[in-house]
Write a protein that holds these residues in place. Structure first.
Motif, PDB file in Angstrom:
ATOM      1  N   ALA A 404       0.815  -1.210   0.000  1.00 42.05           N
ATOM      2  CA  ALA A 404       0.000   0.000   0.000  1.00 42.05           C
ATOM      3  C   ALA A 404       0.852   1.265   0.000  1.00 42.05           C
ATOM      4  O   ALA A 404       0.517   2.246  -0.652  1.00 42.05           O
ATOM      5  CB  ALA A 404      -0.949   0.007   1.207  1.00 42.05           C
ATOM      6  N   ALA A 405       1.978   1.263   0.735  1.00 38.80           N
ATOM      7  CA  ALA A 405       2.828   2.457   0.829  1.00 38.80           C
ATOM      8  C   ALA A 405       3.395   2.827  -0.535  1.00 38.80           C
ATOM      9  O   ALA A 405       3.437   3.999  -0.915  1.00 38.80           O
ATOM     10  CB  ALA A 405       3.949   2.224   1.833  1.00 38.80           C
ATOM     11  N   ARG A 406       3.855   1.817  -1.287  1.00 39.19           N
ATOM     12  CA  ARG A 406       4.390   2.094  -2.616  1.00 39.19           C
ATOM     13  C   ARG A 406       3.275   2.586  -3.553  1.00 39.19           C
ATOM     14  O   ARG A 406       3.478   3.516  -4.345  1.00 39.19           O
ATOM     15  CB  ARG A 406       5.024   0.830  -3.193  1.00 39.19           C
ATOM     16  N   PHE A 407       2.113   1.978  -3.456  1.00 39.56           N
ATOM     17  CA  PHE A 407       0.968   2.387  -4.267  1.00 39.56           C
ATOM     18  C   PHE A 407       0.596   3.842  -3.989  1.00 39.56           C
ATOM     19  O   PHE A 407       0.314   4.615  -4.907  1.00 39.56           O
ATOM     20  CB  PHE A 407      -0.204   1.451  -3.977  1.00 39.56           C
ATOM     21  N   ARG A 408       0.639   4.222  -2.712  1.00 38.64           N
ATOM     22  CA  ARG A 408       0.319   5.602  -2.349  1.00 38.64           C
ATOM     23  C   ARG A 408       1.322   6.580  -2.962  1.00 38.64           C
ATOM     24  O   ARG A 408       0.938   7.624  -3.493  1.00 38.64           O
ATOM     25  CB  ARG A 408       0.296   5.755  -0.829  1.00 38.64           C
ATOM     26  N   ARG A 409       2.607   6.260  -2.887  1.00 40.56           N
ATOM     27  CA  ARG A 409       3.633   7.143  -3.475  1.00 40.56           C
ATOM     28  C   ARG A 409       3.433   7.283  -4.976  1.00 40.56           C
ATOM     29  O   ARG A 409       3.617   8.364  -5.551  1.00 40.56           O
ATOM     30  CB  ARG A 409       5.034   6.611  -3.174  1.00 40.56           C
ATOM     31  N   GLN A 410       3.054   6.205  -5.639  1.00 41.32           N
ATOM     32  CA  GLN A 410       2.839   6.261  -7.088  1.00 41.32           C
ATOM     33  C   GLN A 410       1.689   7.205  -7.444  1.00 41.32           C
ATOM     34  O   GLN A 410       1.787   7.985  -8.398  1.00 41.32           O
ATOM     35  CB  GLN A 410       2.565   4.847  -7.618  1.00 41.32           C
ATOM     36  N   ILE A 411       0.596   7.130  -6.685  1.00 44.99           N
ATOM     37  CA  ILE A 411      -0.530   8.025  -6.961  1.00 44.99           C
ATOM     38  C   ILE A 411      -0.147   9.469  -6.656  1.00 44.99           C
ATOM     39  O   ILE A 411      -0.518  10.395  -7.392  1.00 44.99           O
ATOM     40  CB  ILE A 411      -1.767   7.610  -6.133  1.00 44.99           C
ATOM     41  N   GLN A 412       0.607   9.676  -5.594  1.00 43.56           N
ATOM     42  CA  GLN A 412       1.036  11.030  -5.244  1.00 43.56           C
ATOM     43  C   GLN A 412       1.954  11.604  -6.317  1.00 43.56           C
ATOM     44  O   GLN A 412       1.841  12.789  -6.673  1.00 43.56           O
ATOM     45  CB  GLN A 412       1.733  11.019  -3.882  1.00 43.56           C
ATOM     46  N   LEU A 413       2.855  10.804  -6.838  1.00 41.38           N
ATOM     47  CA  LEU A 413       3.727  11.270  -7.930  1.00 41.38           C
ATOM     48  C   LEU A 413       2.899  11.600  -9.168  1.00 41.38           C
ATOM     49  O   LEU A 413       3.164  12.597  -9.856  1.00 41.38           O
ATOM     50  CB  LEU A 413       4.766  10.195  -8.247  1.00 41.38           C
ATOM     51  N   LEU A 453       2.067  17.327  -1.885  1.00 39.01           N
ATOM     52  CA  LEU A 453       2.273  15.968  -2.395  1.00 39.01           C
ATOM     53  C   LEU A 453       3.750  15.599  -2.399  1.00 39.01           C
ATOM     54  O   LEU A 453       4.123  14.468  -2.046  1.00 39.01           O
ATOM     55  CB  LEU A 453       1.696  15.848  -3.804  1.00 39.01           C
ATOM     56  N   ALA A 454       4.601  16.552  -2.790  1.00 38.91           N
ATOM     57  CA  ALA A 454       6.043  16.287  -2.817  1.00 38.91           C
ATOM     58  C   ALA A 454       6.567  15.987  -1.420  1.00 38.91           C
ATOM     59  O   ALA A 454       7.406  15.086  -1.240  1.00 38.91           O
ATOM     60  CB  ALA A 454       6.774  17.484  -3.426  1.00 38.91           C
ATOM     61  N   VAL A 455       6.077  16.718  -0.426  1.00 43.56           N
ATOM     62  CA  VAL A 455       6.496  16.477   0.959  1.00 43.56           C
ATOM     63  C   VAL A 455       6.092  15.068   1.392  1.00 43.56           C
ATOM     64  O   VAL A 455       6.878  14.349   2.025  1.00 43.56           O
ATOM     65  CB  VAL A 455       5.882  17.541   1.893  1.00 43.56           C
ATOM     66  N   PHE A 456       4.870  14.673   1.060  1.00 46.07           N
ATOM     67  CA  PHE A 456       4.411  13.328   1.415  1.00 46.07           C
ATOM     68  C   PHE A 456       5.276  12.264   0.740  1.00 46.07           C
ATOM     69  O   PHE A 456       5.632  11.244   1.358  1.00 46.07           O
ATOM     70  CB  PHE A 456       2.948  13.143   1.007  1.00 46.07           C
ATOM     71  N   VAL A 457       5.609  12.474  -0.530  1.00 49.51           N
ATOM     72  CA  VAL A 457       6.432  11.495  -1.251  1.00 49.51           C
ATOM     73  C   VAL A 457       7.812  11.381  -0.617  1.00 49.51           C
ATOM     74  O   VAL A 457       8.314  10.276  -0.374  1.00 49.51           O
ATOM     75  CB  VAL A 457       6.544  11.888  -2.737  1.00 49.51           C
ATOM     76  N   ILE A 458       8.443  12.520  -0.339  1.00 48.61           N
ATOM     77  CA  ILE A 458       9.788  12.516   0.248  1.00 48.61           C
ATOM     78  C   ILE A 458       9.770  11.875   1.623  1.00 48.61           C
ATOM     79  O   ILE A 458      10.643  11.070   1.974  1.00 48.61           O
ATOM     80  CB  ILE A 458      10.337  13.957   0.333  1.00 48.61           C
ATOM     81  N   ARG A 459       8.753  12.221   2.396  1.00 46.81           N
ATOM     82  CA  ARG A 459       8.665  11.682   3.754  1.00 46.81           C
ATOM     83  C   ARG A 459       8.465  10.176   3.741  1.00 46.81           C
ATOM     84  O   ARG A 459       9.128   9.437   4.482  1.00 46.81           O
ATOM     85  CB  ARG A 459       7.510  12.358   4.490  1.00 46.81           C
ATOM     86  N   SER A 460       7.561   9.684   2.897  1.00 47.96           N
ATOM     87  CA  SER A 460       7.301   8.245   2.856  1.00 47.96           C
ATOM     88  C   SER A 460       8.479   7.484   2.255  1.00 47.96           C
ATOM     89  O   SER A 460       8.761   6.352   2.638  1.00 47.96           O
ATOM     90  CB  SER A 460       6.027   7.956   2.063  1.00 47.96           C
ATOM     91  N   SER A 461       9.191   8.113   1.313  1.00 48.17           N
ATOM     92  CA  SER A 461      10.365   7.458   0.709  1.00 48.17           C
ATOM     93  C   SER A 461      11.476   7.318   1.741  1.00 48.17           C
ATOM     94  O   SER A 461      12.212   6.337   1.743  1.00 48.17           O
ATOM     95  CB  SER A 461      10.859   8.248  -0.484  1.00 48.17           C
ATOM     96  N   GLY A 462      11.564   8.326   2.617  1.00 44.62           N
ATOM     97  CA  GLY A 462      12.633   8.296   3.626  1.00 44.62           C
ATOM     98  C   GLY A 462      12.388   7.279   4.706  1.00 44.62           C
ATOM     99  O   GLY A 462      13.316   6.645   5.214  1.00 44.62           O
ATOM    100  N   THR A 463      11.101   7.098   5.087  1.00 43.15           N
ATOM    101  CA  THR A 463      10.802   6.177   6.183  1.00 43.15           C
ATOM    102  C   THR A 463      10.454   4.779   5.701  1.00 43.15           C
ATOM    103  O   THR A 463      10.699   3.792   6.367  1.00 43.15           O
ATOM    104  CB  THR A 463       9.620   6.706   7.012  1.00 43.15           C
ATOM    105  N   GLY A 464       9.834   4.742   4.493  1.00 43.67           N
ATOM    106  CA  GLY A 464       9.437   3.445   3.953  1.00 43.67           C
ATOM    107  C   GLY A 464       8.305   2.791   4.717  1.00 43.67           C
ATOM    108  O   GLY A 464       8.126   1.574   4.635  1.00 43.67           O
ATOM    109  N   VAL A 465       7.544   3.572   5.491  1.00 50.73           N
ATOM    110  CA  VAL A 465       6.458   2.994   6.285  1.00 50.73           C
ATOM    111  C   VAL A 465       5.156   3.625   5.872  1.00 50.73           C
ATOM    112  O   VAL A 465       5.103   4.612   5.160  1.00 50.73           O
ATOM    113  CB  VAL A 465       6.703   3.219   7.806  1.00 50.73           C
ATOM    114  N   GLY A 466       4.100   3.026   6.402  1.00 50.73           N
ATOM    115  CA  GLY A 466       2.766   3.589   6.170  1.00 50.73           C
ATOM    116  C   GLY A 466       1.937   2.701   5.278  1.00 50.73           C
ATOM    117  O   GLY A 466       2.215   2.550   4.096  1.00 50.73           O
TER     118      GLY A 466
END
Length: 469
Positions: A404-413, A453-466
């Motif tokens: 789900a975390a990767r899917f979320r980043r893809q939609i945000q991008l 959206l960019a902040v969310f992507v960077i934050r989730s990429s850095g932690t890898g969680v969610g």
């Protein structure tokens, strides 16, 4: 028992998704007039106009056979919409201050957002009942949430550190408390719109021996009775009357009712200074003779309350200040909706299709709105189908996406990309002057959304969680 719990989970996600779409679209619709101006930035804007020339031009528009529909509209320049627009029930066009032809009144995207909030793009009678039922559900959720958390007020400013579930819980509870009066008012007024028919039915049976028209007349003024009227309309005489009798009023628009019959008449909607009612309405025959006024400004208290609900629901009563407040509080309510489901998903301690579907709804809806803007504003294509197509595609991809975390980043991008496509196309099509003119607020809002959206992507990429929305 297990199948019942599963059905309950799916039902909960489905109801939350519908509620989320209503709240999100309602938050944006607060700026409906700004969106409409941004959608057609080439229209001339002004406050003063030549009444005689506009009257002549409107009569020409009115008497063109292909234009005539049961209701015809003349929008006057106001603080919120400093433009003149001629319209029928299907389309409209902007006019210059001298009545001469302007540019087409493109507003498909603005109306798509409004219709999403009012009806979820369903047939009117079905959609408004469903949306209003969600208002009742929201009201029940607010009250039950307060009863279930007796210390929620005391902990209004408490913020704990810890797991993602604790983070979502504190965010949900804090925003729920801080926005409680607003949330209650939104739920109550939202429920009213679709339940008005039921209220009228109950009142008719209880107080008027089942006479619904008697109840309707109590809250809304009936149409005046007029002799056979010509199709040509005199607007100068009504404007003179309004200038003399309500000089401080804000003239919004005029409607010709029953325009395709001989019992046609014109009605002017004038907002009253210092009053929450939407307007006081002044009726004239087609020759400009005063008939009556609706009596919303000094009628029964119930009548005044009913006619104030629209402005109260959309924050249309104190200029930009109230709109910004409603926008912020609407975003807070959107976050409350999302975080509530996130809390429940985190408590399950496992990830499955429900997590990914919720991600598709939460982040797919803003993406779908942006894509629909590209369709409606840039291509001038209907924007409803692109909206639901993108949202449906996100839901389909959720079935195969992992995790789900990767899917979320893809939609945000994808959301960031579509925002820049929209703004770049807008600047190419209308020029930078248009982008930073009447639509400056919306242009800046889109840039801020891309940054978020960019902040969310960077934050989730850095932690890898969610694993939630």
């Amino acid at each position: 028992m297990k199948s019942s719990l599963s059905a309950h989970s799916w039902l909960g996600i489905g109801m939350a998704a519908v509620l989320y779409l209503i709240i999100l679209s309602g938050t944006l619709v607060v700026f409906h007039t700004h969106i409409e101006r941004w959608e057609q930035p080439l229209a001339a804007e002004f406050h003063e106009f030549d009444a005689a020339a506009v009257e002549s031009a409107f009569n020409e528009y009115l008497t063109t056979p292909d234009n005539l529909t049961p209701h015809m509209y003349l929008v006057f320049p106001s603080d919120a919409m400093p433009r003149i627009k001629f319209a029928n029930e299907q389309q409209g066009e902007y006019r210059n201050a001298d009545g001469s032809a302007g540019v087409p009144a493109y507003d498909d995207w603005a109306h798509q957002l409004s219709d999403l909030h009012y009806y979820l793009h369903l047939p009117t009678n079905i959609g408004i009942i469903l949306v209003s039922a969600m208002g009742v559900i929201l009201l029940a959720l607010i009250i039950s949430g307060l009863l279930a958390h007796p210390s929620i007020i005391k902990d209004a400013f408490a913020w704990r550190s810890g797991s993602e579930r604790i983070h979502f819980t504190d965010l949900h509870n804090r925003l729920s408390v801080w926005g409680l009066p607003f949330h209650l008012m939104m739920a109550f007024t939202g429920a009213y719109f679709g339940l008005a028919g039921l209220i009228i039915l109950i009142a008719a049976e209880a107080f008027h021996d089942g006479d619904r028209e008697a109840v309707t007349r109590q809250f809304f003024s009936g149409d005046p009775v007029v002799e056979a009227q010509p199709l040509q309309v005199d607007i100068q005489q009504p404007l003179q009357y309004l200038n003399a009798n309500v000089p401080d009023g804000q003239l919004l628009f005029m409607t010709i009712h029953e325009a395709d019959s001989e019992q046609r008449f014109q009605e002017y909607y004038v907002q009253q200074p210092g009053r929450l009612i939407y307007s006081e309405n002044y009726r004239f025959d087609m020759q400009g003779n005063f008939l009556n006024r609706a009596g919303y400004s000094d009628g029964d208290l119930a009548k005044q309350i009913v006619y104030s609900i629209y402005r109260l629901h959309f924050g249309n009563f104190a200029g930009m200040g109230s709109k910004l407040l409603y926008f912020v509080m609407g975003l807070a309510l959107t976050v409350v909706c999302v975080s509530g489901i996130n809390i429940w998903l985190n408590r399950r301690k496992h990830e499955d299709l429900l997590n990914r579907l919720w991600v598709a709804v939460v982040w797919g809806a803003p993406l779908a709105i942006t894509v629909s803007a590209i369709s409606g504003v840039l291509a001038r294509w209907p924007s409803v189908i692109p909206f639901w197509s993108v949202l449906l595609a996100a839901l389909v991809l959720a079935v195969i996406a992992q995790p789900a975390a990767r899917f979320r980043r893809q939609i945000q991008l994808a959301g960031i990309l579509t925002v820049f496509v929209l703004l770049a196309g807008y600047a190419i099509q209308f020029g930078l002057a248009a982008a930073f003119g009447a639509g400056l607020l919306l242009t800046c809002g889109l840039l801020v959304w891309a940054l978020v959206l960019a902040v969310f992507v960077i934050r989730s990429s850095g932690t890898g969680v969610g694993k939630t929305g």
